[in-house]
Scaffold this active site. Structure first.
Site, PDB file in Angstrom:
ATOM      1  N   ASP A  25     -43.972  27.624  -8.324  1.00 12.04           N
ATOM      2  CA  ASP A  25     -43.569  26.397  -7.622  1.00 12.04           C
ATOM      3  C   ASP A  25     -44.296  25.189  -8.209  1.00 12.04           C
ATOM      4  O   ASP A  25     -45.423  25.308  -8.692  1.00 12.04           O
ATOM      5  CB  ASP A  25     -43.909  26.547  -6.127  1.00 12.04           C
ATOM      6  CG  ASP A  25     -43.180  25.526  -5.276  1.00 12.04           C
ATOM      7  OD1 ASP A  25     -42.279  24.838  -5.794  1.00 12.04           O
ATOM      8  OD2 ASP A  25     -43.523  25.405  -4.086  1.00 12.04           O
ATOM      9  N   ASN A  73     -31.722  27.967  -3.786  1.00 17.19           N
ATOM     10  CA  ASN A  73     -31.720  27.001  -4.901  1.00 17.19           C
ATOM     11  C   ASN A  73     -30.313  26.565  -5.321  1.00 17.19           C
ATOM     12  O   ASN A  73     -30.153  25.549  -6.004  1.00 17.19           O
ATOM     13  CB  ASN A  73     -32.456  27.566  -6.128  1.00 17.19           C
ATOM     14  CG  ASN A  73     -33.962  27.624  -5.960  1.00 17.19           C
ATOM     15  OD1 ASN A  73     -34.641  28.452  -6.566  1.00 17.19           O
ATOM     16  ND2 ASN A  73     -34.516  26.740  -5.127  1.00 17.19           N
TER      17      ASN A  73
HETATM   18  C1  FPP Z   1     -39.929  25.642  -8.346  1.00 14.68           C
HETATM   19  O1  FPP Z   1     -40.309  24.354  -8.700  1.00 14.68           O
HETATM   20  C2  FPP Z   1     -39.359  26.348  -9.467  1.00 14.68           C
HETATM   21  C3  FPP Z   1     -38.073  26.771  -9.520  1.00 14.68           C
HETATM   22  C4  FPP Z   1     -37.110  26.574  -8.445  1.00 14.68           C
HETATM   23  C5  FPP Z   1     -37.550  27.475 -10.674  1.00 14.68           C
HETATM   24  C6  FPP Z   1     -38.512  28.225 -11.530  1.00 14.68           C
HETATM   25  C7  FPP Z   1     -37.996  28.163 -12.904  1.00 14.68           C
HETATM   26  C8  FPP Z   1     -38.731  28.136 -14.018  1.00 14.68           C
HETATM   27  C9  FPP Z   1     -40.177  28.291 -14.019  1.00 14.68           C
HETATM   28  C10 FPP Z   1     -38.112  27.910 -15.364  1.00 14.68           C
HETATM   29  C11 FPP Z   1     -37.030  28.851 -15.774  1.00 14.68           C
HETATM   30  C12 FPP Z   1     -37.321  30.279 -15.545  1.00 14.68           C
HETATM   31  C13 FPP Z   1     -37.407  31.238 -16.488  1.00 14.68           C
HETATM   32  C14 FPP Z   1     -37.611  32.657 -16.080  1.00 14.68           C
HETATM   33  C15 FPP Z   1     -37.307  30.979 -17.924  1.00 14.68           C
HETATM   34  P1  FPP Z   1     -39.643  23.149  -7.910  1.00 14.68           P
HETATM   35  O2  FPP Z   1     -38.541  22.627  -8.746  1.00 14.68           O
HETATM   36  O3  FPP Z   1     -39.244  23.573  -6.536  1.00 14.68           O
HETATM   37  O4  FPP Z   1     -40.848  22.148  -7.852  1.00 14.68           O
HETATM   38  P2  FPP Z   1     -41.175  21.103  -6.705  1.00 14.68           P
HETATM   39  O5  FPP Z   1     -41.384  21.874  -5.423  1.00 14.68           O
HETATM   40  O6  FPP Z   1     -42.413  20.445  -7.176  1.00 14.68           O
HETATM   41  O7  FPP Z   1     -40.006  20.159  -6.632  1.00 14.68           O
END
Ligand code: FPP
Length: 256
Positions: A25, A73
């Site tokens: 996250d 998501n």
């Molecule tokens: C949460 O950060 C992260 C995600 C919803 C997606 C995770 C994806 C990756 C790490 C990249 C792609 C994955 C792979 C396996 C190559 P957020 O966007 O919710 O962050 P925030 O809470 O700060 O807005």
């Protein structure tokens, strides 16, 4: 990296978790802090994915589960969803060689059929190519929701009851575990969440019943191998009692 017998990075290799699960996250906040588009946060987050997979492989942690895309998501803006799908596909393409060389088996937990066809195809191809690799299993939780997973397990069991294959009173915890997407895998010993949020967000709710949980304020793109080792060091100091009174019960079953 190896110092003494049974020690890697100062860790007791006999007491490493068998299964680490990570709620990655903070990509968005990482980008926002730098006045960048959220896409940049996800791109940097993908690099961290590579780092952590390599660390687990080096440490010989046999199971790693990464929460990459939740059922919730899908509600994000379309452009962000397509960025994430693109990064996933890129990861599957770019990491195939490494997975083959390092003996990593890729597995998807979740509703694979909901992903765009090209990502589905690449995921299926990578799973098929890597399915005989035995050194480590990398689970990507994609379009994953723990309540959906449990609901799917209940449906499968109910079907068996309806056809007379199973009596309701014979349903037990192990049977439920065997009908989850993680069937046959050990439960996670350690769940890490980055970015300082104190939630499980519908991730491995059944499987994490006895997991040790570590929350770090570090945003996922900034998470490093060094911090991972630090968490593992703290994990090894925790007293895991599984509801019992001592970590290791002696054979007479009495606490000493
Ligand atoms: C949460 O950060 C992260 C995600 C919803 C997606 C995770 C994806 C990756 C790490 C990249 C792609 C994955 C792979 C396996 C190559 P957020 O966007 O919710 O962050 P925030 O809470 O700060 O807005």
């Amino acid at each position: 990296m190896k110092s003494e017998e049974g020690q890697v990075h100062g860790l007791d290799s006999a007491r490493l978790p068998k299964h680490v699960a990570v709620i990655m996250d903070g990509n968005g906040r990482w980008a926002k802090k730098r006045w960048l588009n959220r896409v940049k946060g996800h791109e940097k987050g993908s690099q961290t994915v590579r780092t952590i997979v390599q660390s687990c492989r080096k440490l010989q942690i046999p199971f790693l589960t990464l929460y990459a895309f939740s059922t919730e998501n899908w509600a994000r803006p379309r452009s962000e969803v397509s960025t994430l799908m693109h990064l996933l596909k890129q990861f599957l393409v770019s990491e195939r060689k490494e997975m083959m060389e390092k003996g990593i088996c890729l597995n998807v937990l979740g509703q694979l059929e909901k992903l765009p066809e090209d990502v589905q195809a690449k995921a299926r191809e990578t799973m098929a190519d890597t399915c005989n690799n035995t050194q480590m299993t990398l689970n990507l939780a994609l379009s994953y929701g723990s309540r959906q997973e449990i609901t799917d397990a209940v449906h499968a069991l109910a079907k068996k009851v309806a056809t007379g294959e199973l009596a309701p009173q014979d349903i037990n915890e192990q049977m439920i575990s065997n009908h989850l997407y993680t069937a046959g895998m050990p439960d996670p010993d350690l769940v890490i969440r980055t970015s300082g949020e104190f939630r499980l967000s519908n991730f491995l709710l059944w499987q994490s019943a006895y997991a040790e949980i570590f929350i770090t304020p570090t945003l996922w793109p900034d998470f490093t191998q060094a911090e991972f080792i630090d968490i593992l060091t703290h994990y090894q100091k925790r007293d895991r009692r599984f509801g019992n009174v001592e970590c290791n019960m002696p054979s007479d079953g009495l606490p000493h």
